[in-house]
Design a protein around this motif. Structure first.
Motif: not given
Length: 149
Positions: A109-115, A132-133, A141-143
């Motif tokens: 799983l990943a959250v890109a960047g630092m939102p 969360v991808m 895909r979107v999780y």
């Protein structure tokens, strides 16, 4: 020992360490200069279900490359837990869901960047919209999605 042999030995040791961490207790790889990583860890460590080893690294790209984290999904820290890769500021409930459901074709799983407003990136009551991808052999895909507020 020649410098080339030392480099090969170091790379082999690194590969062994990251592979072993993937199968054993959770391990967080982070840049020592990044403060949000430890803040994130405090918020999610109950979901990781074991004490977390923290490894400071000067070459996070090498770790992300080895673990197959897509360039577009990269963030500041990488965690190996339960055979999965957790990249960036993924909320605890999504990690728990991943470890419970064990979806096929998902490497992590990943959250890109630092939102802003994601775990470890709190700023008052503000939150950017973020997703969360999943990533892995099943593609991306979107999780889960989190709305701005």
């Amino acid at each position: 020992m020649s410098s080339a042999r030392r480099i090969l030995f170091a790379l082999a040791a690194f590969a062994g360490a990251t592979g072993a961490a993937h199968a054993a207790n959770p391990t967080m790889f982070r840049d020592a200069g990044c403060g949000c990583c430890l803040k994130w860890l405090e918020l999610v460590k109950a979901s990781l279900k074991a004490p977390v080893k923290v490894v400071n690294s000067t070459n996070m790209n090498a770790i992300k490359d080895k673990q197959g984290v897509p360039q577009a999904l990269r963030s500041c820290h990488t965690v190996l837990v339960g055979g999965y890769v957790i990249e960036g500021h993924v909320p605890a409930r999504e990690i728990a869901r991943l470890l419970r459901e064990k979806p096929k074709g998902v490497k992590g799983l990943a959250v890109a960047g630092m939102p802003t407003g994601s775990p470890g990136m709190e700023y008052g009551n503000q939150r950017d919209a973020y997703q969360v991808m999943t990533f892995g052999s099943g593609g991306q895909r979107v999780y889960a999605s989190y709305a701005a507020r």
